[in-house]
Design an enzyme around this catalytic site. Structure first.
Site, short mmCIF file in Angstrom:
data_model
loop_
_atom_site.label_atom_id
_atom_site.label_comp_id
_atom_site.label_asym_id
_atom_site.label_seq_id
_atom_site.Cartn_x
_atom_site.Cartn_y
_atom_site.Cartn_z
N LYS A 7 2.59 1.06 55.86
CA LYS A 7 3.46 -0.12 54.26
C LYS A 7 2.02 -1.07 54.00
O LYS A 7 2.08 -2.31 54.76
CB LYS A 7 4.65 -0.56 54.47
CG LYS A 7 5.25 -0.59 53.87
CD LYS A 7 5.72 0.05 52.79
CE LYS A 7 8.00 0.12 52.69
NZ LYS A 7 8.28 1.28 52.43
N THR A 60 8.08 4.19 57.70
CA THR A 60 7.32 2.44 56.87
C THR A 60 8.54 1.46 56.48
O THR A 60 7.84 -0.07 55.95
CB THR A 60 5.94 3.12 55.54
OG1 THR A 60 7.06 3.26 54.19
CG2 THR A 60 4.95 4.22 55.64
N ARG A 91 -32.95 -22.04 38.03
CA ARG A 91 -31.96 -21.00 37.43
C ARG A 91 -30.44 -21.25 37.58
O ARG A 91 -30.17 -21.69 39.25
CB ARG A 91 -31.77 -19.41 37.93
CG ARG A 91 -31.75 -18.66 39.35
CD ARG A 91 -31.48 -17.05 39.55
NE ARG A 91 -31.63 -17.13 40.38
CZ ARG A 91 -31.29 -15.92 40.97
NH1 ARG A 91 -31.49 -15.02 39.98
NH2 ARG A 91 -31.04 -15.18 42.70
N GLN A 147 -30.08 -12.62 48.32
CA GLN A 147 -29.97 -12.01 50.15
C GLN A 147 -30.58 -13.45 50.24
O GLN A 147 -29.69 -13.22 51.56
CB GLN A 147 -31.75 -10.83 49.75
CG GLN A 147 -31.20 -9.80 48.90
CD GLN A 147 -31.04 -9.77 47.87
OE1 GLN A 147 -31.60 -10.77 46.86
NE2 GLN A 147 -31.92 -8.68 46.65
N HIS A 193 -24.74 -13.75 37.07
CA HIS A 193 -25.25 -13.85 35.98
C HIS A 193 -24.63 -14.89 35.19
O HIS A 193 -23.84 -14.82 34.30
CB HIS A 193 -26.31 -12.60 35.62
CG HIS A 193 -26.41 -11.43 36.48
ND1 HIS A 193 -27.34 -12.02 37.24
CD2 HIS A 193 -26.20 -10.25 36.05
CE1 HIS A 193 -27.74 -10.62 37.83
NE2 HIS A 193 -27.03 -10.01 38.13
O1 LIG Z 1 -31.38 -13.56 44.00
C1 LIG Z 1 -31.51 -11.91 43.53
N1 LIG Z 1 -31.53 -10.87 44.02
C2 LIG Z 1 -31.68 -9.62 43.27
O2 LIG Z 1 -31.91 -8.93 44.08
C3 LIG Z 1 -31.69 -9.89 41.66
N2 LIG Z 1 -32.24 -8.45 40.76
C4 LIG Z 1 -31.91 -9.51 39.25
O3 LIG Z 1 -32.53 -8.32 38.71
N3 LIG Z 1 -31.62 -10.77 40.11
C5 LIG Z 1 -31.81 -10.46 40.92
N4 LIG Z 1 -31.40 -12.10 42.17
#
Ligand SMILES: O=c1[nH]c(=O)c2[nH]c(=O)[nH]c2[nH]1
Length: 293
Positions: free
Chosen positions: A12, A57, A175, A218, A246
């Site tokens: 469920k 379920t 940014r 990353q 973004h």
């Molecule tokens: O931190 C980021 N990693 C990316 O792989 C990436 N690609 C992107 O266009 N902006 C960013 N910013």
């Protein structure tokens, strides 16, 4: 040509369960979404419609509600383990269970600055999650966080990426970095203070996001997972899914205005999606496949 039944499971999905602990004037709320999923010897129902081994379920849903009454729900990991062990332990042909639970937070409404006894407001989008998998008598617990939205208004750069004929993105050394964290971490063992562990892992990830000077999302992702693994020995592996929410600088030059990183357009989609796993090299086997969602 032979046709056979492949992997299958049933249960469920998304049982909505709210409990009120009313052992005094101050009430305690728990708001869960519970999904059960059972595996085992289920060929008969698929091949012939013989349901002798199919715990309905509907019964699984009722079990969730009955268990919530018979003993305090407690931490979602413990509730999931109890349910999984019940299904596997009481149904001969059920060999495995996966119980997924999302917990939705509620805050007490402040009345005159004091938290009210029995009136609440939803905490927001963030959810605490767990997925308990049981196979025979071996259990795996993977807990996490969904929908934790974070933003830092500086301390983030992105440059040094390759430029080909399709690249338009400007390099930046300042940014906005914003994301909505989906995190999952795999525990080793069960003798764990689940609430404290969740609280500390959350704190570690938030503090790392805030303090790590970021050259890419990353890099921030890895640092968040690494911080958890360094500090919490009960955790074997961390998986993170981080949408790059973004924030684009608005071009104010048509109006004769300079934009010193103050006015942004918060884009909805598309968004970058940065995902990764950070793990100990000596971690035990990960058990049944698990993913971030
Ligand atoms: O931190 C980021 N990693 C990316 O792989 C990436 N690609 C992107 O266009 N902006 C960013 N910013």
């Amino acid at each position: 040509m032979a046709i056979t039944l492949g992997p299958n499971q049933y249960g469920k999905a998304e049982v909505r369960l709210v409990t009120v602990r009313r052992d005094g004037p101050v009430h305690h709320l728990k708001d869960l979404t519970v999904s059960t999923s059972l595996r085992g010897e289920l060929a008969a129902t698929h091949l012939t419609g013989d349901n002798a081994g199919v715990l309905a379920t509907d019964t699984q849903k009722n079990t969730v509600y009955a268990f919530a009454k018979e003993a305090p729900v407690g931490e979602i990991e413990d509730f999931g383990l109890r349910l999984a062990r019940h299904f596997v332990g009481t149904q001969e042909n059920i060999k495995g269970a996966r119980i997924k639970i999302d917990e939705h937070g509620w805050d007490r409404i402040a009345v005159g600055g004091e938290p009210h006894d029995h009136a609440f407001s939803r905490s927001g989008d963030e959810r605490r999650t767990t997925a308990v998998s049981l196979q025979g008598d071996r259990a795996w617990v993977v807990s996490g966080i969904d929908g934790l939205t974070l933003l830092k208004s500086t301390g983030s750069e992105f440059h040094g990426f390759p430029r080909d004929e399709y690249t338009t993105l400007a390099e930046t050394d300042d940014r906005i970095l914003a994301t909505a964290v989906t995190a999952r971490w795999r525990y080793e063992g069960e003798d764990i203070d689940w609430a404290e562990s969740h609280r500390e892992i959350r704190r570690l990830m938030l503090e790392t996001f805030a303090t790590k000077h970021s050259l890419s999302l990353q890099q921030t992702l890895y640092a968040m997972g690494e911080a958890v693994l360094k500090a919490r020995e009960e955790v074997a592996e961390v998986r993170l899914s981080l949408p790059n929410k973004h924030h684009f600088l608005v071009d104010l030059s048509p109006f004769g205005l300079k934009n010193d990183n103050e006015v942004f357009y918060a884009a909805d989609r598309p968004y970058g999606l940065i995902e990764g796993t950070i793990l100990r090299d000596d971690a035990e086997d990960a058990g049944p496949a698990w993913d971030l969602h």
